[in-house]
Structures are given as C-alpha cells and as structure tokens.
Scaffold this active site. Structure first.
Site, mmCIF file in Angstrom:
data_model
loop_
_atom_site.group_PDB
_atom_site.id
_atom_site.type_symbol
_atom_site.label_atom_id
_atom_site.label_comp_id
_atom_site.label_asym_id
_atom_site.label_seq_id
_atom_site.Cartn_x
_atom_site.Cartn_y
_atom_site.Cartn_z
ATOM 1 N N CYS A 32 9.860 6.731 -9.736
ATOM 2 C CA CYS A 32 10.345 5.596 -10.514
ATOM 3 C C CYS A 32 11.127 4.636 -9.631
ATOM 4 C CB CYS A 32 11.226 6.102 -11.667
ATOM 5 S SG CYS A 32 11.875 4.782 -12.709
ATOM 6 N N ASP A 52 11.283 -7.493 -37.905
ATOM 7 C CA ASP A 52 10.583 -6.777 -38.966
ATOM 8 C C ASP A 52 11.001 -7.354 -40.317
ATOM 9 O OD1 ASP A 52 13.058 -5.763 -39.616
ATOM 10 O OD2 ASP A 52 12.665 -3.743 -38.886
#
Length: 372
Positions: free
Chosen positions: A306, A90
């Site tokens: 999962c 960023d």
C-alpha cells in the site's frame, strides 16, 4: 446536468466518466460516506489526497442537524463543508429501514421518530427532494422504501409498488424550480428484494419515469451474499447502458469487484470508516484486527503493497499502540488507510477494465485477499 460516457468495456464491466457541474468522476468509483457533512475523522483536504472524486451526505441526519435551511443559508453542502467536488445525497429511505422508530408508513410518506430527541419527523418524496434542493447536492436520490430481507413476496410487491409511486412524485417535485439554487441530477432507485421478476418490473417502471441515473437499492439488508450477487448480476446488465449505475450501501472488497463484474459503476459503504474505528483494517493479504497482541512488536508496515501515508510512515506496532491507548490519531490513520484501500481498489479495477483484464485482476486480488 450530468453526462455519462463509457470509455471501455470488458464483458459487462464498464470504465466510464461521469461529467457533472462539480467535476468529473472516473468510474467504477467508491464514494466515501460523509453522513453528517464529514467523512469521520478526515478533513476534506485529506479526502482529496486519498483520491476521492465524490462523497455522500445523508438527508435524514443533516435535516435534523444542523438543518437543511441552515446549510442553504451557508451556500449549500459543498461550501458548508469546504468540498468543491461532487456530492451525492441519499433520500432518507434507508433510515426508514435502519435507524428511526417507524410510527406510520403509507402511500403519502412516513413519520418516524428522531433519534436525537424523539420528535416526529415527516418524510415524503416532496419533502425529501426539497431538503436535497436546499443542500444543493450534485446528485439527489428519490425517496424509496428500503425493505429488510428476508421478506415475503407480498411485502416485496407492496414495497416495490410504493417505491415506484414515490419515484414519480420525486421526479415531479424536482421540477419545482422556485426552490432551486443550482442544477441537480436525480437518480431513481430499483427495488424488488430477491425476487428477480419484481426487480425487472421495478426497473422497467423506474426507467419509464426517466432519471439521470439508476440505483439498485435494498441489498445488503439481511440477505445472503449469494442472493445479493444473484440479484446484482441479473439486474445490472439490463439497466440502461447510457446511464450511470449505482449499487447502494455495498460493500466489502469482494462485493465491490462482484458489482463491477456485473456492470455497476458507483458504490458506497460505511465499512471502511466504521471498521477503521473498530480496529479492523483491509490489506492486500486480507483483513486484520490491529488490536491483536501479535502486532505489539511488529515493525512491518500495515500493508507492504500500500502507498498510503499510514503504511509508508507507521508500523503495525505503532498502530496497535495507538488503538490500545484510545488515541484519536490511531482512528485517523486507520481510516485514512481503509479509505485509500477501497478507493484505490476501484481505480485499479478501472485500469484492468481498460486493459481488458478485469476477470484476471479480480481473481488474483481475491486469491491474495483470502489468505488471512
């Protein structure tokens, strides 16, 4: 340089491949946040095992410690942290909003206080690009002003104007090849708050400058979910179809699927790692707080659906014990699961797009996720 190819469309949803010099990224994709050149609690080998294809680094934090010059001397961010896949860094714009005390903000740039020692830190588009060039990240971001919401239209207009000015300077600064040790892509950021006409104006201005990809910034900063979704659905389909689209700092599983439906390709958020450290875990049946006493003698896996090592090898009772005991392993196992959940969700979304079944996939997921 990077190249984006769309493999399948399902209404506005896209399944694509973003080819970069550091590897290919299959979109839509969730990018784990590695603020300080580490995804908290995880080794890079483990992050690969989770299925991550790209991670984030933070310009502001890494500039302060250990310093971008140190990272450059170590051969760049990938070598420094032993990660041989793409990295997006960023620009430091979010920290203008979220972290450091603001001392001065004008068209030139911003001066903020270091959260480490209180020293003054100057950040301009040119400085931000130079720092990211020292990192050698795969994708750099333009410096922008991330304005918190709610905000007046006048404030949004000023912020959008500034972001465009800074985007032009970021693009020019990125051409400074004397400081470049590898080829890097640069994404522009679309601002405009919750004002739809200003979002379009910002998009047109940023696209006119021309970038390798485009991000929607300034969301999940205080507005309601309805406002965030309205902006995303309005602006994403209008963004250049041949370029990757990135929704910055968003969000929970429902937010991710909403973004995918709107046509977003890339997502990041600290939610899976931060929540893991606080004992909040995401499952196919909704969020649970593993610290609750009801799990003390629960022999079931965290999420029976999962496939991550946490769910395949440990019970809810054990995870509750680790968390209550303050054991580091508990944080690591929680983090592993949450990241796996987020990464896998978008891989499944991608499959649904290819199979022209995304809306049904989204509806079924949200029906189950809201059960808790």
């Amino acid at each position: 340089m990077i190249k984006f190819e769309i493999e399948a469309l399902n209404n506005n949803s896209r399944a694509g491949i973003l080819n970069t010099p550091d590897g290919s990224i299959y979109t839509p994709v969730f990018m784990p946040v590695g603020t300080l050149a580490t995804v908290k609690g995880m080794t890079t080998r483990e992050i690969k095992e989770l299925g991550a294809e790209i991670i984030l680094g933070n310009t502001y934090h890494l500039h302060l410690r250990p310093g971008d010059s140190v990272i450059r001397k170590m051969g760049g961010l990938q070598k420094f942290m032993n990660w041989d896949r793409p990295i997006l860094t960023d620009s430091g714009g979010f920290q203008i909003f979220s972290l450091a005390k603001l001392l001065n903000l004008d068209e030139q740039g911003v001066i903020i206080r270091s959260h480490i020692d209180g020293s003054k830190i100057k950040l301009t588009p040119e400085i931000s690009i130079a720092i990211q060039q020292n990192f050698g990240s795969t994708i750099m971001m333009c410096l922008d002003e991330c304005l918190g919401l709610p905000a007046s239209r006048k404030e949004v207009e000023r912020s959008t104007y500034l972001t465009t000015k800074w985007a032009k300077r970021s693009k020019e600064a990125s051409k400074n090849e004397s400081d470049v040790f590898k080829e890097q892509a640069l994404f522009g950021i679309i601002q405009g708050g919750h004002e739809l006409d200003l979002r379009e104006q910002s998009m047109n201005q940023i696209v006119e400058i021309g970038f390798d990809g485009y991000a929607v910034g300034g969301l999940s900063v205080g507005e309601s979910k309805e406002e965030m979704y309205k902006v995303t659905h309005h602006i994403a389909p209008k963004m250049p179809p041949e370029k990757p689209r990135y929704l910055m700092g968003v969000g929970d599983p429902a937010d991710l699927l909403e973004g995918v439906e709107a046509g977003i390709d890339m997502f990041d958020c600290v939610m899976p790692t931060r929540n893991a450290r606080n004992g909040t875990l995401f499952t196919s049946q909704g969020k649970i707080s593993i610290k609750q006493s009801r799990f003390r003698q629960d022999h079931e896996p965290l999420d029976a659906e999962c496939e991550c090592p946490t769910c395949k090898n440990y019970s809810r009772a054990y995870l509750q014990h680790l968390f209550k005991s303050g054991e580091i392993l508990g944080v690591r196992l929680n983090t592993y699961h949450n990241l796996y959940f987020f990464i896998s969700l978008l891989k499944e979304a991608r499959k649904a797009i290819v199979e022209k079944n995304f809306i049904n996939f989204k509806k079924e997921f949200l029906k189950n996720f809201s059960r808790q």
